[in-house]
Enzyme design. Structure first.
Site, short mmCIF file in Angstrom:
data_model
loop_
_atom_site.label_atom_id
_atom_site.label_comp_id
_atom_site.label_asym_id
_atom_site.label_seq_id
_atom_site.Cartn_x
_atom_site.Cartn_y
_atom_site.Cartn_z
N GLU A 49 0.78 -1.10 0.20
CA GLU A 49 -0.07 0.11 -0.02
C GLU A 49 1.02 1.19 -0.03
OE1 GLU A 49 -3.75 -1.81 2.73
OE2 GLU A 49 -2.83 -0.03 3.09
N ASP A 60 -5.74 9.99 9.70
CA ASP A 60 -4.60 9.42 10.13
C ASP A 60 -4.50 9.56 11.75
OD1 ASP A 60 -3.74 7.23 7.91
OD2 ASP A 60 -4.20 8.85 6.70
N TYR A 175 -10.32 -4.37 3.33
CA TYR A 175 -9.65 -4.25 4.63
C TYR A 175 -10.57 -4.06 6.28
CZ TYR A 175 -5.59 -1.05 6.46
OH TYR A 175 -4.64 -0.06 7.12
#
Lengths: 269, 405
Positions: A49, A60, A175
């Site tokens: 990734e 994040d 994911y």
């Protein structure tokens, strides 16, 4: 068969889980980042990734926020990220690369042009954090039409009612974000991951990779026993933050990758 | 309410034309969908509306006056200028209109904790205020740069019992505070209500915040009707995210005779790289859950906004404004820092009203336009906040000017 499908099929035949590694493109600079990228397959990364830096990485944690800033300060752009993939593909045709990031830089670049260039560069999949299925028409549909997989994030808050919607247009792999939180936050318990995978299994045949909070070979091994893929990001990116200079960054990232790969490979033997 | 060209919704996906939407991480999607459902139910519930009306009246102090600014009108020598006195609300700005609505919704949803972002601190103060009133713990994210220039508001929030978290990421201003609030929300999904302060963010926030602010326009219509027996000819409001402006404008969007002007923060000028004028100096993009006009570079990286007023210092704008700009229902102009400061002093001296630097942008545009308009032209300015919080900024600016002179 796409590179992602091939890779997960091969690993299934080997009886082991995939090590999926995340680094931010251009961190700590273009050249060192390209060295890391090129070194990852030999260090045991099965799927890569590659983060597309964005000034406002809302989902994040601190590690990847700082990685993003380092990359942007070093002059990374979306065009350069695509160039990195092109250079990687010169001598690697087998390791899938998934670009991960936020929508705005792609929106600005132009979706049509981006999809065409990504395809030509050798990008296999996209994970776009802020594009839920409600906005599929913008990027997921054109990307998939061009043969680029669109990988969805599923989370602890994605309940059974919503899951089919999220999985409907997913491709490549799924994911599973094992913790409600930002990247690099605390890790989930084995019980939680076991239950979550069982729940996802009822809805999809796609490979399931699990990420968030996995930092050590031991943690990677524990997840590898449960899932088709183990995603490690912040721990690798932290190695770049801690390194004294670009050379050490390359060495330290790749040696952590090797250790994680050993953990993943040992898990089912 | 009829659905026509200029009040199109948003649609079920939260879109105003091609602006708005729900561009958020999957972890948050179930939460914003749930919020939209709960809000739809609440606004159809007479008990909720009754409670809202009670707090608007007895706690905020509504209706606030529509004031004829006689001396400013004389000074300009043209249009008849009225101030909608949002600065007289409890906490000193329009922000509390929205906070009361959202806290009642949070309570209805059984949420146990409030979070909010703030720029100038007015939304932070309003959120801390309603948190205290309803006994909910409250965390305010505020950019480190803004904390420095808005210390009075920081102290007010602390007095009200809020926890203030300084945000050093990015430039330490409003957009960074919003990133950090979103990170908190994604981490505390079960018990936390994110009280967004402007008409931006993922659907339903832009529509919901507009609805809670739309009392500004509704009162204005009734009050001007009482005074003058007719509609205003023009409306002027400042636009950062744009909640006071949407609150004033929404009521009049279907009245073609009403000219509507939104004023962006021009900073040092929209031709420079130091401004916060997303519509006049930006291009469409996606940030903080919605598609709208953004200040960004060629690579799609968000660039820093600049304005002397912290409340307008944001590189985006509410999606409904982006839509109204594209369909040309509202004219969006910009006012520089210096023009806003001049208007600030004019209001102080002529009307005895110290306006917020944000509202001073609207005043500056009014002072530009009024002299060119006939005396029977009725102009309403949203005086969105009071300037007490800006004393330090204005003092510093005056000192710098004296030095130069």
């Amino acid at each position: 068969m796409s590179r992602l499908e091939q890779r997960f099929a091969d690993l299934k035949a080997e009886g082991r889980s995939a090590l999926v590694t995340f680094v931010t493109a251009g961190d700590p600079g273009y050249d060192a980042s390209l060295k890391i990228l090129k070194g990852l397959p030999a260090a045991g990364a099965d799927v890569i990734e590659l983060g597309m830096p964005f000034t406002d990485p809302m989902a994040d944690g601190v590690a990847i926020q700082l990685a993003t800033l380092r990359a942007l300060e070093a002059g990374q752009t979306l065009a350069k990220t695509l160039q990195m993939v092109r250079e990687f593909r010169v001598d690697n045709q087998n390791t899938p690369i998934v670009l991960m990031g936020y929508y705005n830089p792609i929106h600005r670049f132009g979706v049509e042009q981006f999809v065409a260039e990504a395809r030509e560069a050798g990008v296999d999949g996209l994970i776009i954090v802020d594009l839920p299925p409600e906005h599929d028409a913008e990027l997921a549909t054109p990307a998939q039409a061009a043969g680029i997989d669109f990988i969805r994030l599923t989370t602890p808050t994605t309940d059974d009612a919503r899951l089919p919607r999220v999985l409907e247009r997913s491709s490549g792999f799924v994911y599973y974000v094992s913790v409600a939180g930002v990247t690099g936050a605390g890790s989930a318990t084995t019980e939680h991951v076991t239950e979550a995978i069982a729940r996802l299994r009822r809805h999809t045949d796609l490979p399931i990779s699990v990420g968030f909070g996995i930092r050590t070979p031991e943690q990677a091994a524990a997840i590898a026993r449960l899932a088709d893929g183990v995603v490690v990001g912040s721990a690798l990116v932290d190695k770049i933050a801690q390194a004294k200079g670009a050379e050490q960054a390359v060495t330290d990232v790749l040696s952590l990758c090797s250790a994680l790969a050993e953990g993943v490979r040992a898990a089912r033997n | 309410m009829t659905q026509t060209q200029y009040r199109p919704g948003p649609d079920a996906n939260g879109l105003f034309g091609s602006f708005g939407g729900r561009y958020v991480a999957e972890t948050l999607m179930p939460l914003v969908l749930d919020l939209a459902r709960e809000y739809e139910a609440a606004k159809a519930d007479p008990k909720f509306l009754e409670e809202l009306a009670y707090f608007q009246r007895d706690y905020i102090g509504r209706p606030n006056p529509l004031y004829f600014a006689e001396r400013l009108t004389e000074h300009c020598g043209g249009a008849k200028i009225f101030f909608k006195r949002e600065e007289l609300n409890h906490t000193g700005a329009h922000k509390v209109n929205n906070c009361i609505g959202q806290v009642l919704l949070a309570k209805r949803m059984g949420k146990k904790r409030l979070i909010a972002e703030t720029g100038a601190g007015m939304h932070g103060v309003a959120t801390a205020t309603v948190a205290a009133r309803f006994g909910l713990p409250c965390v305010i994210y505020m950019g480190a740069t803004d904390i420095e220039r808005q210390q009075a508001n920081v102290f007010r929030m602390k007095l009200l019992g809020a926890e203030i978290v300084p945000v050093t990421a990015g430039t330490g201003t409003l957009k960074d505070a919003m990133n950090e609030a979103l990170r908190d929300w994604v981490t505390n999904v079960d018990d936390t209500f994110y009280l967004i302060g402007t008409v931006a963010g993922p659907h339903p926030y832009p529509a919901m915040v507009r609805d809670f602010q739309s009392i500004i326009g509704k009162e204005t219509r009734a009050q001007l009707h009482e005074k003058e027996g007719r509609l205003p000819d023009s409306l002027i409001a400042c636009v950062g995210g744009g909640s006071n402006a949407m609150g004033l404008f929404h009521e009049f969007l279907e009245e073609p005779s009403v000219k509507i002007i939104g004023v962006e923060a021009g900073g040092h000028g929209v031709h420079t790289d130091k401004h916060a004028a997303s519509l006049n100096g930006g291009v469409p993009g996606v940030l903080h859950g919605n598609r709208t006009y953004l200040l960004q570079d060629d690579d799609g990286q968000i660039t820093d906004a600049h304005s002397i007023s912290a409340g307008l210092d944001y590189p985006g704008i509410g999606p409904e404004h982006a839509y109204l700009h594209e369909v040309k229902r509202v004219e969006y102009v910009s006012i520089t820092d210096d023009e806003a400061l001049d208007a600030f002093h004019t209001s102080c001296r002529l009307e005895g009203i110290i306006p917020a630097l944000e509202s001073s942008h609207a005043l500056a545009e009014a002072i530009k336009r009024a002299p060119t308009l006939p005396k029977d032209h009725l102009m309403v300015i949203c005086l969105s906040g009071r300037g007490d919080k800006d004393m330090q900024t204005v003092m510093n600016h005056m000192a710098a000017q004296e030095k130069q002179a």
